[in-house]
Design a protein around this motif. Structure first.
Motif, PDB file in Angstrom:
ATOM      1  N   ASN A 174       0.859  -1.274   0.021  1.00 47.79           N
ATOM      2  CA  ASN A 174       0.150   0.000  -0.006  1.00 47.79           C
ATOM      3  C   ASN A 174       0.897   1.414   0.035  1.00 47.79           C
ATOM      4  OD1 ASN A 174      -2.695  -1.085   0.460  1.00 47.79           O
ATOM      5  ND2 ASN A 174      -1.674  -2.132   2.236  1.00 47.79           N
ATOM      6  N   LYS A 175       0.247   2.326  -0.545  1.00 47.36           N
ATOM      7  CA  LYS A 175       0.941   3.582  -0.696  1.00 47.36           C
ATOM      8  C   LYS A 175       1.876   3.801  -1.604  1.00 47.36           C
ATOM      9  CE  LYS A 175      -1.568   4.607   2.930  1.00 47.36           C
ATOM     10  NZ  LYS A 175      -2.905   5.551   2.631  1.00 47.36           N
ATOM     11  N   THR A 176       2.069   4.909  -2.286  1.00 47.08           N
ATOM     12  CA  THR A 176       3.086   5.246  -3.260  1.00 47.08           C
ATOM     13  C   THR A 176       4.280   5.952  -2.384  1.00 47.08           C
ATOM     14  OG1 THR A 176       1.955   7.441  -3.507  1.00 47.08           O
ATOM     15  CG2 THR A 176       1.180   5.811  -5.048  1.00 47.08           C
ATOM     16  N   VAL A 177       5.293   6.181  -3.083  1.00 49.00           N
ATOM     17  CA  VAL A 177       6.148   6.890  -2.222  1.00 49.00           C
ATOM     18  C   VAL A 177       5.767   8.216  -1.741  1.00 49.00           C
ATOM     19  CG1 VAL A 177       8.478   8.112  -2.273  1.00 49.00           C
ATOM     20  CG2 VAL A 177       8.209   6.028  -3.748  1.00 49.00           C
ATOM     21  N   VAL A 178       5.188   9.012  -2.523  1.00 51.98           N
ATOM     22  CA  VAL A 178       4.497  10.442  -1.977  1.00 51.98           C
ATOM     23  C   VAL A 178       3.527  10.073  -0.777  1.00 51.98           C
ATOM     24  CG1 VAL A 178       3.197  12.393  -2.569  1.00 51.98           C
ATOM     25  CG2 VAL A 178       4.961  11.945  -3.913  1.00 51.98           C
ATOM     26  N   GLU A 179       2.636   8.907  -0.992  1.00 49.20           N
ATOM     27  CA  GLU A 179       1.579   8.826   0.217  1.00 49.20           C
ATOM     28  C   GLU A 179       2.235   8.284   1.365  1.00 49.20           C
ATOM     29  OE1 GLU A 179      -1.951   7.728  -3.100  1.00 49.20           O
ATOM     30  OE2 GLU A 179      -0.713   5.971  -2.119  1.00 49.20           O
ATOM     31  N   ALA A 180       3.396   7.415   0.927  1.00 51.29           N
ATOM     32  CA  ALA A 180       4.023   6.747   2.378  1.00 51.29           C
ATOM     33  C   ALA A 180       4.712   8.015   3.175  1.00 51.29           C
ATOM     34  CB  ALA A 180       5.198   5.839   1.624  1.00 51.29           C
ATOM     35  N   VAL A 181       5.504   8.999   2.578  1.00 52.38           N
ATOM     36  CA  VAL A 181       5.902  10.087   3.108  1.00 52.38           C
ATOM     37  C   VAL A 181       4.866  10.769   3.999  1.00 52.38           C
ATOM     38  CG1 VAL A 181       7.288  12.091   3.206  1.00 52.38           C
ATOM     39  CG2 VAL A 181       8.062  10.273   1.662  1.00 52.38           C
ATOM     40  N   GLY A 182       3.652  11.089   3.413  1.00 49.13           N
ATOM     41  CA  GLY A 182       2.783  11.928   4.140  1.00 49.13           C
ATOM     42  C   GLY A 182       2.251  10.759   5.245  1.00 49.13           C
ATOM     43  N   LEU A 183       2.156   9.875   5.213  1.00 47.48           N
ATOM     44  CA  LEU A 183       1.724   8.778   6.384  1.00 47.48           C
ATOM     45  C   LEU A 183       2.793   8.776   7.399  1.00 47.48           C
ATOM     46  CD1 LEU A 183      -0.212   6.787   7.616  1.00 47.48           C
ATOM     47  CD2 LEU A 183       0.508   4.894   6.366  1.00 47.48           C
ATOM     48  N   ALA A 184       3.884   8.631   7.009  1.00 45.62           N
ATOM     49  CA  ALA A 184       5.039   8.645   7.727  1.00 45.62           C
ATOM     50  C   ALA A 184       5.026   9.897   8.530  1.00 45.62           C
ATOM     51  CB  ALA A 184       6.397   8.454   7.362  1.00 45.62           C
ATOM     52  N   GLN A 185       4.954  11.029   7.941  1.00 44.87           N
ATOM     53  CA  GLN A 185       5.004  12.249   8.547  1.00 44.87           C
ATOM     54  C   GLN A 185       4.045  12.441   9.659  1.00 44.87           C
ATOM     55  OE1 GLN A 185       5.175  14.768   5.252  1.00 44.87           O
ATOM     56  NE2 GLN A 185       7.244  15.013   5.346  1.00 44.87           N
ATOM     57  N   ALA A 186       2.900  12.123   9.307  1.00 50.53           N
ATOM     58  CA  ALA A 186       1.495  12.064  10.101  1.00 50.53           C
ATOM     59  C   ALA A 186       1.866  11.001  11.398  1.00 50.53           C
ATOM     60  CB  ALA A 186       0.453  11.919   9.468  1.00 50.53           C
ATOM     61  N   ILE A 187       2.289   9.988  11.347  1.00 47.62           N
ATOM     62  CA  ILE A 187       2.584   8.992  12.449  1.00 47.62           C
ATOM     63  C   ILE A 187       3.629   9.654  13.238  1.00 47.62           C
ATOM     64  CG2 ILE A 187       3.590   6.863  12.629  1.00 47.62           C
ATOM     65  CD1 ILE A 187       2.076   5.817  10.803  1.00 47.62           C
ATOM     66  N   ARG A 188       4.641  10.189  12.727  1.00 50.87           N
ATOM     67  CA  ARG A 188       5.953  10.490  13.374  1.00 50.87           C
ATOM     68  C   ARG A 188       5.325  11.722  14.432  1.00 50.87           C
ATOM     69  NH1 ARG A 188       9.064  14.712   9.450  1.00 50.87           N
ATOM     70  NH2 ARG A 188       7.181  15.654  10.002  1.00 50.87           N
ATOM     71  N   ASP A 189       4.556  12.817  13.887  1.00 50.45           N
ATOM     72  CA  ASP A 189       4.096  13.742  14.783  1.00 50.45           C
ATOM     73  C   ASP A 189       2.919  13.500  15.652  1.00 50.45           C
ATOM     74  OD1 ASP A 189       5.383  15.318  13.077  1.00 50.45           O
ATOM     75  OD2 ASP A 189       3.791  16.244  11.793  1.00 50.45           O
ATOM     76  N   SER A 190       2.244  12.384  15.501  1.00 51.97           N
ATOM     77  CA  SER A 190       1.387  12.082  16.268  1.00 51.97           C
ATOM     78  C   SER A 190       1.681  10.904  17.504  1.00 51.97           C
ATOM     79  CB  SER A 190       0.027  11.301  15.561  1.00 51.97           C
ATOM     80  OG  SER A 190       0.384  10.149  14.828  1.00 51.97           O
ATOM     81  N   VAL A 191       2.758  10.381  17.365  1.00 47.09           N
ATOM     82  CA  VAL A 191       3.422   9.554  18.327  1.00 47.09           C
ATOM     83  C   VAL A 191       4.786  10.011  18.853  1.00 47.09           C
ATOM     84  CG1 VAL A 191       2.336   7.432  17.505  1.00 47.09           C
ATOM     85  CG2 VAL A 191       4.572   7.825  16.814  1.00 47.09           C
ATOM     86  N   ALA A 192       5.017  11.478  18.380  1.00 47.10           N
ATOM     87  CA  ALA A 192       6.147  11.955  18.981  1.00 47.10           C
ATOM     88  C   ALA A 192       6.330  12.034  20.534  1.00 47.10           C
ATOM     89  CB  ALA A 192       6.301  13.485  18.406  1.00 47.10           C
ATOM     90  N   GLY A 193       7.028  11.572  20.990  1.00 50.14           N
ATOM     91  CA  GLY A 193       7.743  11.596  22.598  1.00 50.14           C
ATOM     92  C   GLY A 193       7.066  10.410  23.370  1.00 50.14           C
ATOM     93  N   VAL A 194       6.159   9.618  22.770  1.00 45.86           N
ATOM     94  CA  VAL A 194       5.728   8.531  23.367  1.00 45.86           C
ATOM     95  C   VAL A 194       6.980   7.159  23.456  1.00 45.86           C
ATOM     96  CG1 VAL A 194       4.072   6.666  23.644  1.00 45.86           C
ATOM     97  CG2 VAL A 194       3.572   8.848  22.491  1.00 45.86           C
TER      98      VAL A 194
END
Ligand code: PGA
Length: 255
Positions: free
Chosen positions: A13-33
């Motif tokens: 699942n996910k193209t390169v562009v989509e994968a980067v978007g998902l990774a950034q969203a995940i990175r930001d939402s689980v930061a600090g845990v």
């Protein structure tokens, strides 16, 4: 205490562009845990861009498979050496690889050895089919898969890797194992098999994940089980909100 892990298997699942978007969203939402190991496993082509997106964030990257050979005439394949520096983890022997790409206990074992030799952390998957489950063969079959996958390793190597128990009937079906069923196999079968082969201390140190239709609703009860140290998450890991909720629930359970 074993550190809990939430590992997302993005599958095909996910193209390169989509994968980067998902990774950034995940990175930001689980930061600090920091109390939970957070791992995302995109497709090979997405690895460099995703790795760059999460670098320094505490979110680690894994591959979904690899080949056991160092290099050579294996068209389409990717070696452990090629993954060095790009990923920390590699999923090995996922049931979809066994089912559609003819992976066997023997090739899984070769891959585990090659991954460890390259300094990658294998997430080794085991799990029974619906028919095996109905026939009452789960314990014998899964125990055998664990021992075959880990054959020839040292105890130190085993306690550094991850095992994921994923009953095939629960993968992508919306029908997760109950927390009790998952505990029974993760503890009474998987950890017991590691103990038989490598001793109790190694078994106690080895992290064991459950996978198969986990989501933000059922993860709390699953993570309360003493022998379940995390989850390998398919569908729910493609939604930043549900993945983040699972990470946060796990952090609460382990508080
Ligand atoms: P699922 O997949 O969470 O979508 O059931 C799990 C897996 O295959 O790792």
């Amino acid at each position: 205490m074993r550190k809990p892990m939430m590992a997302g298997n993005w599958k095909m699942n996910k193209t390169v562009v989509e994968a980067v978007g998902l990774a950034q969203a995940i990175r930001d939402s689980v930061a600090g845990v920091e109390s939970v190991d957070r791992v995302i496993c995109p497709a090979f082509v997405c690895l460099p861009a995703v790795q760059q997106a999460v670098q320094g964030s505490g979110v680690a990257v894994g591959a979904q498979t690899m080949h056991w050979a160092e290099s050579g005439a294996y068209t389409g394949e990717v070696s452990a050496g090629m993954l060095q520096g790009l990923v920390e983890y590699v999923i090995i022997g996922h049931s979809e690889r066994r089912q559609y790409f003819a992976e066997t206990d023997e090739t899984v074992n070769k891959k585990v050895h090659a991954a460890l030799a390259a300094g990658l952390i294998p997430i080794v998957c085991v799990g029974e089919s619906p028919a095996q489950n109905e026939a009452g063969e789960t314990h014998r079959f899964v125990g055998g898969q664990v021992k075959a996958a880990l054959a020839g390793l040292s105890g130190a190597q085993v306690q550094g890797l991850i095992i994921a128990y994923e009953p095939i009937w629960a993968i992508g079906t919306g029908r997760a194992a109950t927390a009790q069923q998952a505990q029974e196999i993760c503890g009474g079968t998987v950890r017991a098999a590691v103990a038989e082969a490598f001793g109790g201390a190694v078994a106690q140190a080895t992290r064991i994940l459950y996978g198969g239709s986990t989501n933000a609703k059922n993860i709390g009860e699953i993570m309360q089980q003493p022998d379940i140290d995390g989850a390998l998450i398919g569908g729910a890991s493609l939604q930043p909100d549900s993945y983040a909720a699972m990470v946060k629930t796990t952090a609460e359970v382990y508080r």
